[in-house]
Write a protein that holds these residues in place. Structure first.
Motif, PDB file in Angstrom:
ATOM      1  N   ASP A  83       0.630  -1.137   0.187  1.00 48.57           N
ATOM      2  CA  ASP A  83      -0.149   0.247   0.063  1.00 48.57           C
ATOM      3  C   ASP A  83       1.019   1.234  -0.228  1.00 48.57           C
ATOM      4  OD1 ASP A  83      -2.371   1.612   0.091  1.00 48.57           O
ATOM      5  OD2 ASP A  83      -1.755   1.973   2.365  1.00 48.57           O
ATOM      6  N   ILE A  84       0.548   2.411  -0.654  1.00 44.23           N
ATOM      7  CA  ILE A  84       1.604   3.361  -0.982  1.00 44.23           C
ATOM      8  C   ILE A  84       1.958   4.051  -0.216  1.00 44.23           C
ATOM      9  CG2 ILE A  84       1.652   5.544  -2.456  1.00 44.23           C
ATOM     10  CD1 ILE A  84       3.075   3.200  -3.898  1.00 44.23           C
ATOM     11  N   TYR A  85       0.234   4.489   1.071  1.00 39.72           N
ATOM     12  CA  TYR A  85       0.314   5.282   1.737  1.00 39.72           C
ATOM     13  C   TYR A  85       0.306   4.536   2.991  1.00 39.72           C
ATOM     14  CZ  TYR A  85      -2.859   7.682  -1.704  1.00 39.72           C
ATOM     15  OH  TYR A  85      -3.403   8.152  -2.703  1.00 39.72           O
ATOM     16  N   THR A  86      -0.078   3.499   3.948  1.00 41.22           N
ATOM     17  CA  THR A  86       0.567   3.103   4.715  1.00 41.22           C
ATOM     18  C   THR A  86       1.875   2.400   4.673  1.00 41.22           C
ATOM     19  OG1 THR A  86      -0.169   1.064   4.856  1.00 41.22           O
ATOM     20  CG2 THR A  86      -1.499   2.736   5.144  1.00 41.22           C
ATOM     21  N   GLY A  87       2.106   1.571   3.362  1.00 42.37           N
ATOM     22  CA  GLY A  87       3.805   1.133   3.434  1.00 42.37           C
ATOM     23  C   GLY A  87       3.558  -0.325   3.677  1.00 42.37           C
ATOM     24  N   LYS A  88       1.908  -0.949   4.447  1.00 41.64           N
ATOM     25  CA  LYS A  88       1.745  -1.423   5.003  1.00 41.64           C
ATOM     26  C   LYS A  88       1.447  -3.356   3.100  1.00 41.64           C
ATOM     27  CE  LYS A  88      -0.844  -0.982   8.811  1.00 41.64           C
ATOM     28  NZ  LYS A  88      -1.927  -0.880  10.340  1.00 41.64           N
ATOM     29  N   LYS A  89       2.212  -4.439   3.815  1.00 45.21           N
ATOM     30  CA  LYS A  89       2.017  -5.973   2.728  1.00 45.21           C
ATOM     31  C   LYS A  89       1.356  -6.664   3.095  1.00 45.21           C
ATOM     32  CE  LYS A  89       6.719  -3.874   1.798  1.00 45.21           C
ATOM     33  NZ  LYS A  89       8.129  -3.731   0.897  1.00 45.21           N
ATOM     34  N   PHE A  90       1.072  -7.304   1.885  1.00 45.17           N
ATOM     35  CA  PHE A  90      -0.162  -8.720   2.355  1.00 45.17           C
ATOM     36  C   PHE A  90       0.179  -9.393   0.698  1.00 45.17           C
ATOM     37  CE2 PHE A  90      -2.910  -5.964   0.952  1.00 45.17           C
ATOM     38  CZ  PHE A  90      -3.664  -6.641  -0.285  1.00 45.17           C
ATOM     39  N   LYS A  91      -0.060 -10.796   0.673  1.00 42.57           N
ATOM     40  CA  LYS A  91       0.739 -11.820  -0.325  1.00 42.57           C
ATOM     41  C   LYS A  91      -1.086 -11.724  -1.017  1.00 42.57           C
ATOM     42  CE  LYS A  91       5.347 -13.270   1.301  1.00 42.57           C
ATOM     43  NZ  LYS A  91       5.432 -14.446   1.210  1.00 42.57           N
ATOM     44  N   ILE A  92      -0.868 -11.769  -2.096  1.00 33.92           N
ATOM     45  CA  ILE A  92      -2.074 -12.297  -2.903  1.00 33.92           C
ATOM     46  C   ILE A  92      -1.333 -13.708  -3.776  1.00 33.92           C
ATOM     47  CG2 ILE A  92      -3.076  -9.964  -2.384  1.00 33.92           C
ATOM     48  CD1 ILE A  92      -2.543  -9.213  -4.878  1.00 33.92           C
ATOM     49  N   ILE A  93      -2.879 -13.954  -4.476  1.00 33.38           N
ATOM     50  CA  ILE A  93      -2.832 -14.711  -5.370  1.00 33.38           C
ATOM     51  C   ILE A  93      -3.983 -14.901  -6.814  1.00 33.38           C
ATOM     52  CG2 ILE A  93      -3.292 -16.954  -6.622  1.00 33.38           C
ATOM     53  CD1 ILE A  93      -2.079 -18.167  -3.742  1.00 33.38           C
ATOM     54  N   ARG A  94      -3.101 -14.286  -7.995  1.00 30.48           N
ATOM     55  CA  ARG A  94      -4.730 -14.117  -8.682  1.00 30.48           C
ATOM     56  C   ARG A  94      -5.280 -15.660  -9.230  1.00 30.48           C
ATOM     57  NH1 ARG A  94      -4.009 -12.376 -14.921  1.00 30.48           N
ATOM     58  NH2 ARG A  94      -6.005 -12.288 -15.542  1.00 30.48           N
ATOM     59  N   THR A  95      -6.227 -14.791  -9.090  1.00 31.03           N
ATOM     60  CA  THR A  95      -7.345 -16.720  -9.203  1.00 31.03           C
ATOM     61  C   THR A  95      -8.256 -16.294 -10.578  1.00 31.03           C
ATOM     62  OG1 THR A  95      -9.275 -15.977  -7.779  1.00 31.03           O
ATOM     63  CG2 THR A  95      -7.159 -17.105  -6.863  1.00 31.03           C
ATOM     64  N   MET A  96      -8.165 -15.154 -10.816  1.00 23.60           N
ATOM     65  CA  MET A  96      -8.707 -15.826 -12.211  1.00 23.60           C
ATOM     66  C   MET A  96      -9.154 -13.915 -12.707  1.00 23.60           C
ATOM     67  SD  MET A  96     -12.633 -16.054 -10.524  1.00 23.60           S
ATOM     68  CE  MET A  96     -11.861 -17.409  -9.707  1.00 23.60           C
ATOM     69  N   GLY A  97     -10.215 -13.419 -13.785  1.00 20.83           N
ATOM     70  CA  GLY A  97      -9.566 -12.650 -14.455  1.00 20.83           C
ATOM     71  C   GLY A  97      -9.731 -12.425 -15.064  1.00 20.83           C
ATOM     72  N   ASP A  98     -10.851 -11.830 -16.926  1.00 18.39           N
ATOM     73  CA  ASP A  98     -10.301 -11.252 -18.185  1.00 18.39           C
ATOM     74  C   ASP A  98     -10.118 -10.099 -18.299  1.00 18.39           C
ATOM     75  OD1 ASP A  98     -10.366 -14.245 -18.767  1.00 18.39           O
ATOM     76  OD2 ASP A  98     -12.639 -14.062 -18.868  1.00 18.39           O
ATOM     77  N   ASN A  99     -10.805  -8.754 -17.869  1.00 17.75           N
ATOM     78  CA  ASN A  99     -10.643  -7.379 -18.002  1.00 17.75           C
ATOM     79  C   ASN A  99      -9.834  -7.103 -16.838  1.00 17.75           C
ATOM     80  OD1 ASN A  99     -12.402  -7.780 -19.658  1.00 17.75           O
ATOM     81  ND2 ASN A  99     -13.555  -7.554 -19.058  1.00 17.75           N
ATOM     82  N   HIS A 100      -9.247  -7.656 -15.483  1.00 18.11           N
ATOM     83  CA  HIS A 100      -8.153  -7.283 -14.848  1.00 18.11           C
ATOM     84  C   HIS A 100      -8.308  -8.670 -13.469  1.00 18.11           C
ATOM     85  CE1 HIS A 100     -11.892  -6.248 -12.928  1.00 18.11           C
ATOM     86  NE2 HIS A 100     -11.713  -7.511 -12.170  1.00 18.11           N
ATOM     87  N   ALA A 101      -7.237  -8.483 -12.700  1.00 19.44           N
ATOM     88  CA  ALA A 101      -6.730  -9.426 -12.469  1.00 19.44           C
ATOM     89  C   ALA A 101      -8.173  -9.511 -10.328  1.00 19.44           C
ATOM     90  CB  ALA A 101      -5.081  -9.532 -11.958  1.00 19.44           C
ATOM     91  N   ASP A 102      -8.923 -10.557 -10.269  1.00 17.75           N
ATOM     92  CA  ASP A 102      -9.687 -11.595  -9.042  1.00 17.75           C
ATOM     93  C   ASP A 102      -8.633 -11.695  -8.837  1.00 17.75           C
ATOM     94  OD1 ASP A 102     -11.872  -9.947 -10.042  1.00 17.75           O
ATOM     95  OD2 ASP A 102     -12.380 -11.458 -11.247  1.00 17.75           O
ATOM     96  N   CYS A 103      -8.186 -11.789  -7.496  1.00 17.02           N
ATOM     97  CA  CYS A 103      -7.430 -12.010  -6.428  1.00 17.02           C
ATOM     98  C   CYS A 103      -8.121 -12.194  -5.264  1.00 17.02           C
ATOM     99  CB  CYS A 103      -6.392 -10.912  -6.547  1.00 17.02           C
ATOM    100  SG  CYS A 103      -5.598 -10.912  -8.157  1.00 17.02           S
TER     101      CYS A 103
END
Length: 218
Positions: A83-103
């Motif tokens: 996150d740009i404003y807080t610097g906090k981080k977390f991990k994700i996986i992209r699972t689907m999505g055609d027009n954008h990434a659904d995660c």
């Protein structure tokens, strides 16, 4: 003797005036800088902190969705959100999505950090840097998981889908992460899904967030 005292007093008076004028001018410059850029002092400090970590806009890639979709962030790819404003981080996986990434978040701890950033689940959108394979990519994400039920089998047709999606196919594939469904991650020129009468157009708020990254991180 009196003349010397008078001269000393005049010099002291001029010195005080000069110092006072300098401080006022300095404050004026700082104030104008904050007003003109709409950046708070805390945000200015965050710029410096981000730069001190060795990151800058030179190290962040601003790629279009067509470049990201299959080559950089294909389905089942893990990434780290910052996150740009807080610097906090977390991990994700992209699972689907055609027009954008659904995660989806990977663990309950990741979900906890996401909720801290957004102040709970909601449809607000924030500029982020996505770390994938040692590289950094400008993106924007929304904070509302939708179209899923964590306790139900993936892709089963169920009711009570998150985000007010009602009855339909369960898009929640990562289980036991304390999150129902998927959330959206957008890149340059990515589009919304065609749903509920909303056409698959470019989401300008997400695009604005990506532009914010250009000016926010030095």
């Amino acid at each position: 003797m009196v003349s010397i005292i008078v001269i000393i007093c005049i010099l002291l008076l001029l010195g005080v005036t000069f110092i006072h004028g300098y401080k006022d001018e300095d404050i004026s410059v700082i104030s104008n800088s904050i007003v003109n850029t709409n950046v708070t002092l805390a945000e200015e400090e965050k710029k410096i902190n981000y730069e001190s970590q060795g990151d800058s806009t030179d190290s962040i890639e601003f790629l279009c969705w067509d470049e990201i979709n299959n080559d950089v962030f294909p389905r089942e790819t893990e990434a780290e959100v910052e996150d740009i404003y807080t610097g906090k981080k977390f991990k994700i996986i992209r699972t689907m999505g055609d027009n954008h990434a659904d995660c989806e978040t990977i663990t309950e701890d990741d979900t906890k950090v996401m909720k801290e950033i957004f102040g709970g689940f909601n449809w607000s959108k924030r500029p982020i840097v996505l770390h994938i394979g040692g590289k950094n990519y400008a993106a924007s994400m929304s904070g509302m998981p939708h179209a899923g039920v964590d306790s139900a089998p993936a892709f089963a047709v169920v009711g009570g889908l998150s985000g007010g999606y009602g009855y339909g196919q369960n898009l929640d594939t990562i289980k036991n992460n304390n999150m129902d469904g998927v959330f959206d991650v957008h890149f340059i020129n990515s589009r919304r899904h065609m749903e509920g009468g909303i056409s698959d157009t470019v989401d300008m708020e997400h695009q604005k967030n990506i532009d914010i990254i250009r000016s926010y991180v030095r």
